[in-house]
Design a protein around this motif. Structure first.
Motif, PDB file in Angstrom:
ATOM      1  N   CYS A  35       0.783  -1.308   0.135  1.00  0.00           N
ATOM      2  CA  CYS A  35       0.003   0.196  -0.021  1.00  0.00           C
ATOM      3  C   CYS A  35       0.795   1.232  -0.092  1.00  0.00           C
ATOM      4  CB  CYS A  35      -0.783  -0.009   1.240  1.00  0.00           C
ATOM      5  SG  CYS A  35      -2.246  -1.313   1.116  1.00  0.00           S
ATOM      6  N   SER A  69      -7.218   5.370  -1.574  1.00  0.00           N
ATOM      7  CA  SER A  69      -8.713   5.556  -1.225  1.00  0.00           C
ATOM      8  C   SER A  69      -9.050   5.836  -0.045  1.00  0.00           C
ATOM      9  CB  SER A  69      -9.556   4.799  -2.228  1.00  0.00           C
ATOM     10  OG  SER A  69      -9.331   3.501  -1.673  1.00  0.00           O
ATOM     11  N   TRP A  70      -8.468   4.913   0.807  1.00  0.00           N
ATOM     12  CA  TRP A  70      -8.656   4.756   2.159  1.00  0.00           C
ATOM     13  C   TRP A  70      -8.317   6.123   2.865  1.00  0.00           C
ATOM     14  CZ3 TRP A  70      -5.561   5.103   6.761  1.00  0.00           C
ATOM     15  CH2 TRP A  70      -6.209   4.873   7.963  1.00  0.00           C
ATOM     16  N   SER A  74     -10.710   8.804   5.010  1.00  0.00           N
ATOM     17  CA  SER A  74     -10.444   8.728   6.353  1.00  0.00           C
ATOM     18  C   SER A  74     -10.494  10.119   7.101  1.00  0.00           C
ATOM     19  CB  SER A  74      -9.358   8.006   6.626  1.00  0.00           C
ATOM     20  OG  SER A  74      -8.313   8.611   6.663  1.00  0.00           O
TER      21      SER A  74
END
Length: 87
Positions: A35, A69-70, A74
């Protein structure tokens, strides 16, 4: 004298993984590497009861999917307090 923790530069995060086995710690580090760009991991004994402590730094400015995208969706957690067992 109080130990002061070094704060990484903006966009970087220092990650510490504590696990019962080195393999478990490496598996978590591998997920993070998929990631984020990251440094080479460093591992240490976790303490008298055994286990492994693994440290690495991740570059959140160069996140890959799904982290990108997280991160965009967030919000920061309220109360940036250290947990009672952190060193």
């Amino acid at each position: 004298m109080e130990k002061r923790e070094r704060i990484p530069p903006a966009g970087l995060a220092d990650v510490r993984i504590v696990a019962a086995s080195p393999e478990t710690a490496r598996q978590i580090a591998e997920v993070l590497r998929r990631c984020f760009s990251s440094t080479e991991q460093r591992s240490y004994p976790a303490g008298p009861e055994g286990g492994t402590r693994l440290h690495l730094s991740v570059d959140t400015a160069h996140a890959a999917e799904p982290a990108r995208s997280w991160l965009a969706a967030s919000t920061s957690a309220s109360g940036n307090r250290a947990q009672s067992d952190e060193i």
